[in-house]
Design a protein around this motif. Structure first.
Motif, PDB file in Angstrom:
ATOM      1  N   PHE A   5       0.783  -1.261   0.011  1.00 18.95           N
ATOM      2  CA  PHE A   5      -0.130  -0.081   0.154  1.00 18.95           C
ATOM      3  C   PHE A   5       0.900   1.283   0.113  1.00 18.95           C
ATOM      4  O   PHE A   5       0.672   2.192  -0.635  1.00 18.95           O
ATOM      5  N   ALA A   6       1.933   1.332   0.701  1.00 19.81           N
ATOM      6  CA  ALA A   6       2.811   2.412   0.863  1.00 19.81           C
ATOM      7  C   ALA A   6       3.430   2.746  -0.419  1.00 19.81           C
ATOM      8  O   ALA A   6       3.561   3.884  -0.869  1.00 19.81           O
ATOM      9  N   CYS A   9       0.942   3.953  -2.808  1.00 18.99           N
ATOM     10  CA  CYS A   9       0.875   5.388  -2.441  1.00 18.99           C
ATOM     11  C   CYS A   9       1.886   6.327  -3.355  1.00 18.99           C
ATOM     12  O   CYS A   9       1.398   7.464  -3.685  1.00 18.99           O
ATOM     13  N   ILE A  10       3.219   5.886  -2.970  1.00 16.69           N
ATOM     14  CA  ILE A  10       4.125   6.735  -3.517  1.00 16.69           C
ATOM     15  C   ILE A  10       4.159   6.584  -5.147  1.00 16.69           C
ATOM     16  O   ILE A  10       4.397   7.724  -5.749  1.00 16.69           O
ATOM     17  N   THR A  12       1.497   6.660  -7.164  1.00 13.57           N
ATOM     18  CA  THR A  12       0.292   7.311  -7.475  1.00 13.57           C
ATOM     19  C   THR A  12       0.592   8.480  -7.178  1.00 13.57           C
ATOM     20  O   THR A  12       0.501   9.571  -8.151  1.00 13.57           O
ATOM     21  N   VAL A  13       1.376   9.054  -6.236  1.00  9.77           N
ATOM     22  CA  VAL A  13       1.749  10.591  -6.070  1.00  9.77           C
ATOM     23  C   VAL A  13       2.845  10.892  -7.246  1.00  9.77           C
ATOM     24  O   VAL A  13       2.583  12.056  -7.862  1.00  9.77           O
ATOM     25  N   ARG A  17       0.700  13.546  -9.843  1.00  9.09           N
ATOM     26  CA  ARG A  17       0.995  14.419  -8.814  1.00  9.09           C
ATOM     27  C   ARG A  17       0.480  15.929  -9.582  1.00  9.09           C
ATOM     28  O   ARG A  17       0.125  16.931  -8.639  1.00  9.09           O
ATOM     29  N   PHE A  30      -6.866  13.086  -0.626  1.00  9.58           N
ATOM     30  CA  PHE A  30      -5.792  12.045  -0.797  1.00  9.58           C
ATOM     31  C   PHE A  30      -5.192  11.762   0.467  1.00  9.58           C
ATOM     32  O   PHE A  30      -5.008  10.622   0.611  1.00  9.58           O
ATOM     33  N   LEU A  31      -4.690  12.659   1.121  1.00 10.91           N
ATOM     34  CA  LEU A  31      -4.128  12.564   2.549  1.00 10.91           C
ATOM     35  C   LEU A  31      -5.086  11.698   3.375  1.00 10.91           C
ATOM     36  O   LEU A  31      -4.720  10.879   4.338  1.00 10.91           O
ATOM     37  N   THR A  34      -5.450   8.305   2.462  1.00  6.32           N
ATOM     38  CA  THR A  34      -4.115   7.533   2.630  1.00  6.32           C
ATOM     39  C   THR A  34      -4.129   7.162   4.161  1.00  6.32           C
ATOM     40  O   THR A  34      -3.688   6.042   4.575  1.00  6.32           O
ATOM     41  N   GLY A  37      -6.456   4.471   5.106  1.00  6.81           N
ATOM     42  CA  GLY A  37      -5.723   3.077   4.712  1.00  6.81           C
ATOM     43  C   GLY A  37      -4.689   2.723   5.575  1.00  6.81           C
ATOM     44  O   GLY A  37      -4.329   1.427   6.067  1.00  6.81           O
ATOM     45  N   PHE A  38      -3.701   3.530   5.989  1.00  8.09           N
ATOM     46  CA  PHE A  38      -2.565   3.052   6.713  1.00  8.09           C
ATOM     47  C   PHE A  38      -2.996   2.703   8.115  1.00  8.09           C
ATOM     48  O   PHE A  38      -2.598   1.826   8.833  1.00  8.09           O
TER      49      PHE A  38
END
Length: 64
Positions: A5-6, A9-10, A12-13, A17, A30-31, A34, A37-38
């Motif tokens: 997942f991490a 996320c990276i 995707t950013v 962006r 988004f934050l 995220t 999810g975390f």
């Protein structure tokens, strides 16, 4: 799974962006998603036998 997942996320950013950072609303959304999810991933790492959200909703709706 939380590592996957991490990484997603990276990626995707990096890929989106221009869409995520343009309006502040998209960045905040988004934050928020995220962070949720975390949080769910960490809860699963701590205790994998916790009932899932769907199980809680199913039990709650059956009572009514």
């Amino acid at each position: 799974m939380i590592y996957v997942f991490a990484i997603l996320c990276i990626l995707t950013v990096i890929k989106y962006r221009h869409i995520i950072f343009k309006p502040i609303r998209n960045l905040l959304l988004f934050l928020l998603i995220t962070a949720m999810g975390f949080t769910l991933g960490l809860m699963h790492e701590i205790n994998p036998y916790l009932p899932s959200i769907t199980m809680i909703l199913e039990n709650t709706l059956k009572l009514r």
